[in-house]
Design an enzyme around this catalytic site. Structure first.
Site, PDB file in Angstrom:
ATOM      1  N   VAL A  66       6.534 -19.044 -13.797  1.00  0.00           N
ATOM      2  CA  VAL A  66       5.713 -20.195 -13.416  1.00  0.00           C
ATOM      3  C   VAL A  66       4.773 -20.539 -14.571  1.00  0.00           C
ATOM      4  O   VAL A  66       4.131 -19.671 -15.150  1.00  0.00           O
ATOM      5  CB  VAL A  66       4.909 -19.891 -12.131  1.00  0.00           C
ATOM      6  CG1 VAL A  66       3.933 -21.016 -11.813  1.00  0.00           C
ATOM      7  CG2 VAL A  66       5.857 -19.683 -10.951  1.00  0.00           C
ATOM      8  N   HIS A  70      22.622   0.851  28.151  1.00  0.00           N
ATOM      9  CA  HIS A  70      23.622  -0.187  27.913  1.00  0.00           C
ATOM     10  C   HIS A  70      23.391  -1.357  28.860  1.00  0.00           C
ATOM     11  O   HIS A  70      23.153  -1.116  30.044  1.00  0.00           O
ATOM     12  CB  HIS A  70      25.023   0.387  28.145  1.00  0.00           C
ATOM     13  CG  HIS A  70      26.090  -0.657  28.056  1.00  0.00           C
ATOM     14  ND1 HIS A  70      26.549  -1.138  26.847  1.00  0.00           N
ATOM     15  CD2 HIS A  70      26.768  -1.337  29.030  1.00  0.00           C
ATOM     16  CE1 HIS A  70      27.477  -2.055  27.071  1.00  0.00           C
ATOM     17  NE2 HIS A  70      27.629  -2.201  28.390  1.00  0.00           N
ATOM     18  N   GLY A  79       1.102 -10.886  -4.070  1.00  0.00           N
ATOM     19  CA  GLY A  79       0.519  -9.557  -3.900  1.00  0.00           C
ATOM     20  C   GLY A  79      -0.977  -9.617  -3.659  1.00  0.00           C
ATOM     21  O   GLY A  79      -1.578 -10.697  -3.622  1.00  0.00           O
TER      22      GLY A  79
HETATM   23  P1  NAI Z   1       4.432  -8.841  -2.014  1.00  0.00           P
HETATM   24  O1  NAI Z   1       4.071  -7.751  -2.930  1.00  0.00           O
HETATM   25  O2  NAI Z   1       5.165  -8.550  -0.772  1.00  0.00           O
HETATM   26  O3  NAI Z   1       5.319  -9.904  -2.797  1.00  0.00           O
HETATM   27  C1  NAI Z   1       4.851 -10.561  -3.943  1.00  0.00           C
HETATM   28  C2  NAI Z   1       6.042 -11.211  -4.626  1.00  0.00           C
HETATM   29  O4  NAI Z   1       5.547 -12.063  -5.623  1.00  0.00           O
HETATM   30  C3  NAI Z   1       6.946 -10.189  -5.311  1.00  0.00           C
HETATM   31  O5  NAI Z   1       8.279 -10.452  -4.976  1.00  0.00           O
HETATM   32  C4  NAI Z   1       6.652 -10.408  -6.787  1.00  0.00           C
HETATM   33  O6  NAI Z   1       7.761 -10.109  -7.611  1.00  0.00           O
HETATM   34  C5  NAI Z   1       6.313 -11.890  -6.805  1.00  0.00           C
HETATM   35  N1  NAI Z   1       5.482 -12.295  -7.925  1.00  0.00           N
HETATM   36  C6  NAI Z   1       4.439 -11.642  -8.482  1.00  0.00           C
HETATM   37  N2  NAI Z   1       3.908 -12.364  -9.489  1.00  0.00           N
HETATM   38  C7  NAI Z   1       4.627 -13.513  -9.553  1.00  0.00           C
HETATM   39  C8  NAI Z   1       4.559 -14.673 -10.372  1.00  0.00           C
HETATM   40  N3  NAI Z   1       3.640 -14.817 -11.333  1.00  0.00           N
HETATM   41  N4  NAI Z   1       5.467 -15.664 -10.164  1.00  0.00           N
HETATM   42  C9  NAI Z   1       6.414 -15.549  -9.185  1.00  0.00           C
HETATM   43  N5  NAI Z   1       6.519 -14.481  -8.393  1.00  0.00           N
HETATM   44  C10 NAI Z   1       5.635 -13.469  -8.565  1.00  0.00           C
HETATM   45  O7  NAI Z   1       3.071  -9.622  -1.737  1.00  0.00           O
HETATM   46  P2  NAI Z   1       2.664 -10.707  -0.654  1.00  0.00           P
HETATM   47  O8  NAI Z   1       3.840 -11.401  -0.100  1.00  0.00           O
HETATM   48  O9  NAI Z   1       1.587 -11.483  -1.299  1.00  0.00           O
HETATM   49  O10 NAI Z   1       2.056  -9.818   0.499  1.00  0.00           O
HETATM   50  C11 NAI Z   1       1.001  -8.915   0.190  1.00  0.00           C
HETATM   51  C12 NAI Z   1       1.106  -7.700   1.010  1.00  0.00           C
HETATM   52  O11 NAI Z   1       0.665  -7.961   2.330  1.00  0.00           O
HETATM   53  C13 NAI Z   1       2.509  -7.150   1.177  1.00  0.00           C
HETATM   54  O12 NAI Z   1       2.914  -6.369   0.098  1.00  0.00           O
HETATM   55  C14 NAI Z   1       2.358  -6.317   2.403  1.00  0.00           C
HETATM   56  O13 NAI Z   1       1.814  -5.093   2.046  1.00  0.00           O
HETATM   57  C15 NAI Z   1       1.367  -7.114   3.218  1.00  0.00           C
HETATM   58  N6  NAI Z   1       2.078  -7.916   4.208  1.00  0.00           N
HETATM   59  C16 NAI Z   1       2.812  -7.268   5.157  1.00  0.00           C
HETATM   60  C17 NAI Z   1       3.517  -7.965   6.096  1.00  0.00           C
HETATM   61  C18 NAI Z   1       4.345  -7.223   7.061  1.00  0.00           C
HETATM   62  O14 NAI Z   1       4.178  -6.017   7.169  1.00  0.00           O
HETATM   63  N7  NAI Z   1       5.223  -7.879   7.798  1.00  0.00           N
HETATM   64  C19 NAI Z   1       3.477  -9.430   6.147  1.00  0.00           C
HETATM   65  C20 NAI Z   1       2.707 -10.014   5.073  1.00  0.00           C
HETATM   66  C21 NAI Z   1       2.028  -9.268   4.170  1.00  0.00           C
END
Ligand code: NAI
Ligand code: FAD
Length: 473
Positions: free
Chosen positions: A246, A452, A279
């Site tokens: 980006v 079941h 993240g």
């Molecule tokens: P995430 O760590 O899950 O995903 C971040 C994504 O952004 C990764 O795929 C990474 O490669 C990408 N990324 C990083 N820098 C980038 C860039 N400059 N350009 C494009 N892509 C880039 O983090 P997310 O989605 O922000 O969620 C944070 C945390 O919140 C999760 O890791 C999780 O721990 C928690 N969470 C948990 C949920 C659940 O348990 N269902 C739901 C939502 C969040």
């Protein structure tokens, strides 16, 4: 006179409020400080942290509404139900979500009263050590506590040059309060938030583009599962672009332009809303950690051992502010463990059996090792994989997509990992967690009677399949 407590918890999210309740149950005179801006009707910060206010709970409420909308629009017809073209009232959907947040966050205050936890509205920061233990400034007053639990959580990471205003360019906070379905929604990051929020707005009619830096999709998940997910999400219309760099982001009055590079070269896209989900970063900045010499590691987390002890006697830290997955249930487990350790009990947190769930449709859930991890570690394993297509309940419910894959040690048969993509994966994974927590083998699950017709039969069949003897596939 200075207020004195046995235990002071800084932060009222899942790690903090659970630690406070458990500590109070164990007889400690406990207080919990919380300073977020999500004021309740009394003007006090709401308890529940990111999870209840701007995370797990509101996102699941929106996922549920958008799922019903999707079903009404696309799944009813084939079952002979005609309801016409469904319409979404986004305001009503957001108001319902807000009501759930109100109810749950208020409920934590009720739990504090019931358990005699003192709620201290205000920002907590270390001052030093006094006669009765640690001195911590909460709001305008200094209180003292023999033991302190830091549970300050995390905040969305923002990218340089990307002005998040939580209107046009949103992090998780604005993403949960969008007031109309954007025609073109851009998301940066195809992690958990990217997929969940992309699903919500995609189901409601937005054209969703997700820009992901990595060249593999859901890199932390089992790649078999990730491939299946990628295929299914593409079918749902989520345009997930990998290997994206980006560049410049320009916010106009009503839209955002994102310049980026992918494998086809320089690109430019215009979105009506942009969600940045790349993240989260731990909240340590306001703690005045330096004043007391609390060690913060090179990644900004409070440094702790396996029992959540910091380098300071009587100071502990739990949840998103320490190493490990940023998950509410992991934070709660650590909170309970710390309270029990403080009481001289054998507090326990098994980091090997913390489940992951992504609440997309179908849901994705896993626990333990992935197949690629086992290969990298040179562990001999046997795999059993059964599709939901082979299950009567899944067919009857119109949810035949996905599979359950079980990985077991080739020598001992001990279950090493379970990976599920399919309807209700979030609930089905619990059986695997229980089995693994008790050191269970695939043979143990294979010998257990499963009701079941239920989706849990697919877990049963996967266990049988490890020994190459499935009965229904
Ligand atoms: P995430 O760590 O899950 O995903 C971040 C994504 O952004 C990764 O795929 C990474 O490669 C990408 N990324 C990083 N820098 C980038 C860039 N400059 N350009 C494009 N892509 C880039 O983090 P997310 O989605 O922000 O969620 C944070 C945390 O919140 C999760 O890791 C999780 O721990 C928690 N969470 C948990 C949920 C659940 O348990 N269902 C739901 C939502 C969040
Ligand atoms: P937090 O919940 O962040 O709570 C910390 C609290 O401390 C905050 O309220 C903050 O205001 C307060 N605080 C910070 N500093 C101070 C200070 N100095 N003084 C006083 N108070 C302070 N996890 C799941 O397991 N399942 C999910 O489905 C899920 N969905 C999510 C969806 C989204 C959109 C997001 C963003 C996260 C999601 N998570 C989910 C992650 C989950 O929300 C976190 O892992 C969890 O909230 C961490 O709990 P915590 O107590 O460590 O921190």
């Amino acid at each position: 006179m200075t207020k004195q407590f046995d235990v002071l918890v800084i932060g009222g999210g899942p790690g903090g409020y659970v630690a406070a309740i458990r500590a109070a149950q164990l007889g400690f005179n406990t207080a919990c400080a919380e300073s977020n801006p999500y004021a309740d009707p009394k003007g006090e910060p709401r308890l529940g942290g990111t999870c209840l206010n701007v995370g797990c709970i509101p996102s699941k409420a929106l996922l549920h509404t958008s799922h019903l909308f999707e079903e009404a629009g696309h799944a009813f017809e084939e079952q002979g139900i005609s309801v016409g073209t469904p319409k979404i009232d986004v305001g009503k959907m957001i108001a319902r979500k807000a009501k759930i947040v109100d109810q749950l966050t208020g409920g934590i205050k009720g739990l504090f009263k019931k358990n005699k936890v003192t709620f201290l509205p205000g920002h907590g920061s270390f001052v030093g050590q006094g006669g009765a233990g640690w001195q911590v400034k909460v709001g305008d007053e200094v209180v003292e506590a023999k033991q302190v639990i830091v549970a300050t959580g995390s905040t969305a990471r923002h990218l340089p040059g990307m002005p998040v205003d939580n209107k046009l360019i949103c992090d998780n906070i604005g993403a949960l309060d969008i007031d109309a379905v954007p025609k073109r929604l851009g998301l940066i990051g195809s992690g958990v938030i990217g997929l969940e929020m992309g699903s919500v707005w995609g189901r409601l009619g937005a054209q969703v583009t997700i820009l992901e830096a990595m060249d593999s999709f859901l890199a932390a998940a089992d790649q078999d599962l990730a491939k299946e997910a990628q295929k299914l999400f593409a079918k749902q219309g989520l345009d997930i672009k990998l290997s994206v760099k980006v560049g410049k982001v320009t916010a106009g009055k009503k839209s955002v332009t994102v310049e980026y590079e992918d494998k086809d070269g320089a690109q430019k896209a215009e979105f009506d809303r942009l969600i940045v989900s790349v993240g989260r970063i731990p909240n340590t900045a306001g703690l005045n950690a330096e004043a007391v010499g609390l060690t913060i590691d090179e990644r900004g987390f409070v440094a702790v051992d396996g029992h959540c002890k910091t380098n300071l006697p009587g100071v502990w830290a739990v949840g998103d502010v320490v190493r490990g997955p940023m998950l509410a249930h992991k934070a709660m487990e650590e909170g309970v463990m710390v309270a029990e350790l403080m009481a001289g009990q054998a507090g326990h947190c098994n980091f090997d059996t913390v489940p992951w769930v992504i609440y997309t449709s179908p849901e994705i859930a896993w626990v333990g090792k992935t197949e690629q991890q086992l290969k990298a570690d040179g562990v001999a394993y046997r795999a059993g994989k059964i599709p939901f297509m082979a299950n009567g309940r899944a067919l009857g419910s119109g949810t035949p997509a996905g599979f359950v894959k079980m990985l077991a040690d080739a020598n001992t048969d001990r279950i090493l990992g379970v990976h599920i993509i399919g309807s209700n994966a979030s609930e089905l994974i619990s059986e695997a967690v229980v089995a693994m927590e008790f050191g269970g083998a695939s043979e143990d699950l294979a010998r257990i009677c499963h009701a079941h017709p239920t989706l849990s039969e697919v877990v049963h069949e996967a266990a049988l399949a490890v020994d190459k003897r499935p009965l229904h596939f």
